[in-house]
Design an enzyme around this catalytic site. Sequence first.
Site, PDB file in Angstrom:
ATOM      1  N   GLY A   9      74.293   9.108  -1.564  1.00 50.30           N
ATOM      2  CA  GLY A   9      74.654  10.458  -1.218  1.00 50.30           C
ATOM      3  C   GLY A   9      73.046  11.394  -1.374  1.00 50.30           C
ATOM      4  O   GLY A   9      73.410  12.195  -1.318  1.00 50.30           O
ATOM      5  N   GLN A  13      73.106  17.636  -1.142  1.00 50.46           N
ATOM      6  CA  GLN A  13      72.348  19.102  -2.130  1.00 50.46           C
ATOM      7  C   GLN A  13      71.592  19.212  -4.187  1.00 50.46           C
ATOM      8  O   GLN A  13      70.681  18.943  -3.753  1.00 50.46           O
ATOM      9  CB  GLN A  13      73.263  19.969  -2.628  1.00 50.46           C
ATOM     10  CG  GLN A  13      72.843  21.139  -3.369  1.00 50.46           C
ATOM     11  CD  GLN A  13      74.133  22.382  -4.339  1.00 50.46           C
ATOM     12  OE1 GLN A  13      74.868  21.706  -3.884  1.00 50.46           O
ATOM     13  NE2 GLN A  13      73.607  23.571  -4.652  1.00 50.46           N
ATOM     14  N   ARG A  37      73.502   9.247   6.902  1.00 50.55           N
ATOM     15  CA  ARG A  37      73.248   8.329   9.082  1.00 50.55           C
ATOM     16  C   ARG A  37      71.911   9.119   8.696  1.00 50.55           C
ATOM     17  O   ARG A  37      71.396  10.177   7.661  1.00 50.55           O
ATOM     18  CB  ARG A  37      74.570   9.655   9.558  1.00 50.55           C
ATOM     19  CG  ARG A  37      75.208   9.721   9.738  1.00 50.55           C
ATOM     20  CD  ARG A  37      76.616  10.237  10.079  1.00 50.55           C
ATOM     21  NE  ARG A  37      78.348  10.450  10.404  1.00 50.55           N
ATOM     22  CZ  ARG A  37      78.326  10.540   9.110  1.00 50.55           C
ATOM     23  NH1 ARG A  37      78.419  11.431   8.365  1.00 50.55           N
ATOM     24  NH2 ARG A  37      80.156  10.026   9.446  1.00 50.55           N
ATOM     25  N   TYR A 143      90.097  16.794  -4.802  1.00 53.19           N
ATOM     26  CA  TYR A 143      89.130  16.508  -5.604  1.00 53.19           C
ATOM     27  C   TYR A 143      88.597  16.502  -6.908  1.00 53.19           C
ATOM     28  O   TYR A 143      88.165  15.514  -7.950  1.00 53.19           O
ATOM     29  CB  TYR A 143      88.016  17.936  -5.001  1.00 53.19           C
ATOM     30  CG  TYR A 143      86.468  18.009  -5.709  1.00 53.19           C
ATOM     31  CD1 TYR A 143      85.397  16.627  -5.186  1.00 53.19           C
ATOM     32  CD2 TYR A 143      85.858  18.604  -6.258  1.00 53.19           C
ATOM     33  CE1 TYR A 143      84.673  17.019  -5.441  1.00 53.19           C
ATOM     34  CE2 TYR A 143      84.386  18.604  -6.964  1.00 53.19           C
ATOM     35  CZ  TYR A 143      84.211  17.483  -6.624  1.00 53.19           C
ATOM     36  OH  TYR A 143      82.517  17.180  -6.958  1.00 53.19           O
ATOM     37  N   LYS A 147      88.383  13.237  -9.363  1.00 54.95           N
ATOM     38  CA  LYS A 147      87.062  13.099 -10.849  1.00 54.95           C
ATOM     39  C   LYS A 147      87.799  12.948 -11.917  1.00 54.95           C
ATOM     40  O   LYS A 147      87.663  12.146 -12.633  1.00 54.95           O
ATOM     41  CB  LYS A 147      86.410  14.785 -10.946  1.00 54.95           C
ATOM     42  CG  LYS A 147      85.780  15.198  -9.341  1.00 54.95           C
ATOM     43  CD  LYS A 147      84.397  14.129  -9.786  1.00 54.95           C
ATOM     44  CE  LYS A 147      83.654  14.995  -8.155  1.00 54.95           C
ATOM     45  NZ  LYS A 147      82.180  13.740  -8.467  1.00 54.95           N
TER      46      LYS A 147
HETATM   47  N1  LIG Z   1      76.488  20.677  -6.447  1.00 56.66           N
HETATM   48  C1  LIG Z   1      77.660  20.787  -7.171  1.00 56.66           C
HETATM   49  O1  LIG Z   1      77.389  22.329  -7.331  1.00 56.66           O
HETATM   50  C2  LIG Z   1      78.415  19.516  -7.803  1.00 56.66           C
HETATM   51  C3  LIG Z   1      78.771  20.011  -9.022  1.00 56.66           C
HETATM   52  C4  LIG Z   1      79.906  19.467  -9.438  1.00 56.66           C
HETATM   53  C5  LIG Z   1      79.819  17.997  -9.294  1.00 56.66           C
HETATM   54  N2  LIG Z   1      78.386  17.369  -7.627  1.00 56.66           N
HETATM   55  C6  LIG Z   1      79.472  15.966  -7.554  1.00 56.66           C
HETATM   56  O2  LIG Z   1      77.674  15.903  -7.398  1.00 56.66           O
HETATM   57  C7  LIG Z   1      77.507  14.207  -6.742  1.00 56.66           C
HETATM   58  C8  LIG Z   1      77.022  15.570  -5.577  1.00 56.66           C
HETATM   59  O3  LIG Z   1      77.183  16.040  -5.143  1.00 56.66           O
HETATM   60  P1  LIG Z   1      76.202  16.977  -3.607  1.00 56.66           P
HETATM   61  O4  LIG Z   1      76.613  18.763  -4.104  1.00 56.66           O
HETATM   62  O5  LIG Z   1      74.313  16.493  -3.385  1.00 56.66           O
HETATM   63  O6  LIG Z   1      77.203  16.838  -2.467  1.00 56.66           O
HETATM   64  P2  LIG Z   1      76.586  17.425  -0.729  1.00 56.66           P
HETATM   65  O7  LIG Z   1      77.806  17.281  -0.003  1.00 56.66           O
HETATM   66  O8  LIG Z   1      76.008  17.756  -0.579  1.00 56.66           O
HETATM   67  O9  LIG Z   1      76.294  15.417  -0.925  1.00 56.66           O
HETATM   68  C9  LIG Z   1      77.184  14.209  -0.577  1.00 56.66           C
HETATM   69  C10 LIG Z   1      76.481  13.228   0.163  1.00 56.66           C
HETATM   70  O10 LIG Z   1      77.117  12.090   0.539  1.00 56.66           O
HETATM   71  C11 LIG Z   1      77.401  11.686   1.234  1.00 56.66           C
HETATM   72  N3  LIG Z   1      78.516  10.756   1.476  1.00 56.66           N
HETATM   73  C12 LIG Z   1      79.400  11.413   2.365  1.00 56.66           C
HETATM   74  N4  LIG Z   1      80.838  10.167   2.080  1.00 56.66           N
HETATM   75  C13 LIG Z   1      79.815   9.157   2.433  1.00 56.66           C
HETATM   76  C14 LIG Z   1      79.677   7.744   2.665  1.00 56.66           C
HETATM   77  N5  LIG Z   1      81.186   7.240   2.697  1.00 56.66           N
HETATM   78  N6  LIG Z   1      78.941   6.709   2.257  1.00 56.66           N
HETATM   79  C15 LIG Z   1      77.634   7.333   2.112  1.00 56.66           C
HETATM   80  N7  LIG Z   1      77.573   8.843   1.620  1.00 56.66           N
HETATM   81  C16 LIG Z   1      77.841   9.529   2.157  1.00 56.66           C
HETATM   82  C17 LIG Z   1      77.131  13.193   2.629  1.00 56.66           C
HETATM   83  O11 LIG Z   1      76.281  12.649   3.827  1.00 56.66           O
HETATM   84  C18 LIG Z   1      76.430  13.675   1.376  1.00 56.66           C
HETATM   85  O12 LIG Z   1      74.369  14.132   1.801  1.00 56.66           O
HETATM   86  C19 LIG Z   1      78.650  14.543  -6.248  1.00 56.66           C
HETATM   87  O13 LIG Z   1      80.025  13.826  -6.349  1.00 56.66           O
HETATM   88  C20 LIG Z   1      79.970  15.645  -5.649  1.00 56.66           C
HETATM   89  O14 LIG Z   1      81.142  15.876  -6.776  1.00 56.66           O
HETATM   90  C21 LIG Z   1      78.038  18.731  -7.332  1.00 56.66           C
END
Ligand SMILES: NC(=O)c1ccc[n+]([C@@H]2O[C@H](COP(=O)([O-])OP(=O)(O)OC[C@H]3O[C@@H](n4cnc5c(N)ncnc54)[C@H](O)[C@@H]3O)[C@@H](O)[C@H]2O)c1
Length: 276
Positions: A9, A13, A37, A143, A147
């Site tokens: 992933g 972000q 992708r 979600y 978790k």
């Molecule tokens: N950003 C936050 O504020 C936050 C807070 C708490 C936890 N998290 C956790 O951190 C992790 C990353 O979060 P983020 O904010 O970068 O999320 P995001 O949505 O920005 O990025 C997630 C990425 O996963 C990719 N993805 C989706 N399905 C996929 C698949 N089947 N195979 C491979 N890649 C796939 C998406 O294309 C995307 O690039 C997640 O587990 C999220 O729950 C984020």
Amino acid sequence: MSPRVLVTGAAGQIGAELVPLLRSKYGRDNVVAGLHRAPGNPALKDGPSVTLDVGDPSALTQVVDSHGIDTIYHLAALLSATGEKNPQLAWQVNMDGLRNVLEVSRSKKLSGVFWPSSIAVYGPDAPRAMAPQAAPLNPTTMYGVTKVSGELLCNYYFLKYGLDVRILRYPGLISSEALPGGGTTDYAVEIFYEALKRRAYTCFLREDTVLPMMYMPDALDGTVKLMEADAGRVPRHMGYNLAAISFSAGEIAAEIKKHISDFHVDYAPESTERRF
Ligand SMILES: NC(=O)c1ccc[n+]([C@@H]2O[C@H](COP(=O)([O-])OP(=O)(O)OC[C@H]3O[C@@H](n4cnc5c(N)ncnc54)[C@H](O)[C@@H]3O)[C@@H](O)[C@H]2O)c1
């Protein structure tokens, strides 16, 4: 010796900032960006990348083998708002993806896995402030369910197989490199973009809704420190709370107004769509 890292992933972000940080620490060729992708984020182009769906265990195994991976930062997921729109897919991506990562890590005897959990593990019955690690975990979103289940699954892999999987429960992360992927705390990033672009923002939270937040570089610093800590100092494999600052939507709007005086915010709270 530097770890050989795969970040799943990676275009999201967190990945857009974590991958460059890990490359600066461990060497650019030692950190493989797993992109759902192609082509992914330009910030990731200066090192190796692969196209990888975490739902495909054989592709995952192939990447681990061909790049000599020993550590996985597993970021691929569907976040809260996206997950609530398609809860079945959220379970599939978040839980099957995590199980696939844990399985390949166990079977290939990797040295470590990082997996981010979230404040979304807490439900309506959690204490409103300073929720302790072991407060009741009764989330009401898919979600949040993934978790809590994910934390349990990681702990199982630690207890059963000795897999060194480490977890932080992030609050909402505020960053500037990549737009957030569809969570409740996204407003705290969007509001800056909209203030600059339109001088106006419609917030999906109430003005007085207070949520815990953290600046991305601080979250990444905590993540790397956790992953580099000696195993004996990390007894817990079910998620450490990571906290920084809490503020309301109204408070952040007021701060921005100090810099952009004609900035205007409307509040149109959504009911249950977005939760962390
Ligand atoms: N950003 C936050 O504020 C936050 C807070 C708490 C936890 N998290 C956790 O951190 C992790 C990353 O979060 P983020 O904010 O970068 O999320 P995001 O949505 O920005 O990025 C997630 C990425 O996963 C990719 N993805 C989706 N399905 C996929 C698949 N089947 N195979 C491979 N890649 C796939 C998406 O294309 C995307 O690039 C997640 O587990 C999220 O729950 C984020």
